[in-house]
Structures are given as structure tokens and as C-alpha cells.
Design a protein around this motif. Structure first.
Motif, mmCIF file in Angstrom:
data_model
loop_
_atom_site.group_PDB
_atom_site.id
_atom_site.type_symbol
_atom_site.label_atom_id
_atom_site.label_comp_id
_atom_site.label_asym_id
_atom_site.label_seq_id
_atom_site.Cartn_x
_atom_site.Cartn_y
_atom_site.Cartn_z
ATOM 1 N N SER A 83 24.894 8.755 -1.718
ATOM 2 C CA SER A 83 24.994 9.806 -2.730
ATOM 3 C C SER A 83 25.991 10.878 -2.297
ATOM 4 N N LEU A 111 26.113 12.101 -12.812
ATOM 5 C CA LEU A 111 26.921 11.006 -13.368
ATOM 6 C C LEU A 111 26.459 10.633 -14.773
ATOM 7 N N GLU A 112 25.142 10.644 -14.984
ATOM 8 C CA GLU A 112 24.577 10.332 -16.304
ATOM 9 C C GLU A 112 25.027 11.366 -17.338
ATOM 10 N N GLU A 113 24.928 12.645 -16.987
ATOM 11 C CA GLU A 113 25.324 13.708 -17.921
ATOM 12 C C GLU A 113 26.830 13.644 -18.201
ATOM 13 N N GLU A 173 22.867 10.911 -9.466
ATOM 14 C CA GLU A 173 22.790 10.025 -10.637
ATOM 15 C C GLU A 173 22.674 10.841 -11.926
ATOM 16 N N LYS A 174 21.928 11.940 -11.887
ATOM 17 C CA LYS A 174 21.794 12.819 -13.057
ATOM 18 C C LYS A 174 23.148 13.409 -13.438
ATOM 19 N N SER A 210 27.481 15.271 -22.218
ATOM 20 C CA SER A 210 26.510 16.262 -22.685
ATOM 21 C C SER A 210 26.908 17.701 -22.367
ATOM 22 N N GLY A 229 28.657 10.949 -18.070
ATOM 23 C CA GLY A 229 28.855 9.749 -18.876
ATOM 24 C C GLY A 229 28.488 9.958 -20.331
ATOM 25 N N ARG A 230 27.464 10.764 -20.562
ATOM 26 C CA ARG A 230 27.026 11.046 -21.939
ATOM 27 C C ARG A 230 27.889 12.100 -22.611
ATOM 28 N N LYS A 257 18.866 10.898 -6.854
ATOM 29 C CA LYS A 257 18.508 11.189 -8.247
ATOM 30 C C LYS A 257 19.386 12.300 -8.824
#
Length: 108
Positions: free
Chosen positions: A88, A22-24, A19-20, A29, A26-27, A16
């Protein structure tokens, strides 16, 4: 059996966190950074909520890694050392072996 459940729970948490990151990223942010140089800047600024470090980075760069870990601890951040044998951990190694989830956006 309990050890296996704990290991799976820890692995799920690590997954998790990666993934967080990678998500940030990608955004766009600015709430996550990867790689030693950007991680160090964020740590020095006290902006790190979660510091992710791969065990292979720790072994190859022990002195530097220990300095970073100490600073994260002093600033109240959480430290997560991931095994490079897990999915991960492999992703983290691919990102340079270090990543940070930040408390706030940083300007570089």
C-alpha cells in the motif's frame, strides 16, 4: 506474536485506506485527491478526513510534510504515515506520496 498481529492489523487498515483513495478516484467522486499540490489545497480548506503520507515523501520533503501534518491535526483530520516498503505504501508513493480522503467534495 501480539506485535505481529498489531502490525498485520495496521497494514490491513493502511491497505483499505489506499484502496478507498483509488476507488474514489476511479469513480470520479471528488472525495479523494492525490499528490502534494491537491493535498495541500484540500488540507488548507479543512476538507481532509484522512491524510495519507508515505515515509519516503516525509523524508524527502520534511519541512513541507510537517506543515501539512500540523494543519491536518489542527483541523481534526486523521494522519496515516505509510511505509514505502509495503504494497500500500508503494501504491501511495506511485501516486506522489500523499493522498487525502475528503469529508466533502471540493471545487477546484
Amino acid at each position: 506474536a501480539i506485535e505481529e498481529i498489531i502490525a498485520q492489523s495496521l497494514l490491513a487498515k493502511e491497505t483499505k485506506l489506499v484502496e478507498k483513495v483509488l476507488e474514489e478516484l476511479g469513480r470520479g467522486s471528488a472525495l479523494a485527491v492525490v499528490g502534494a499540490a491537491d493535498s495541500e489545497k484540500a488540507i488548507l480548506a479543512g476538507a481532509v478526513e484522512n491524510f495519507l503520507l508515505s515515509d519516503d515523501y516525509l523524508l524527502k520533503n520534511r519541512k513541507h510534510a510537517e506543515e501539512l501534518l500540523s494543519m491536518v491535526e489542527q483541523n481534526g483530520g486523521k494522519i496515516h504515515i505509510l511505509s514505502s516498503k509495503t504494497g500500500s505504501g508503494k501504491k501511495l508513493s506511485g501516486l506522489g506520496g500523499t493522498a487525502c480522503i475528503l469529508r466533502y467534495k471540493m471545487k477546484y
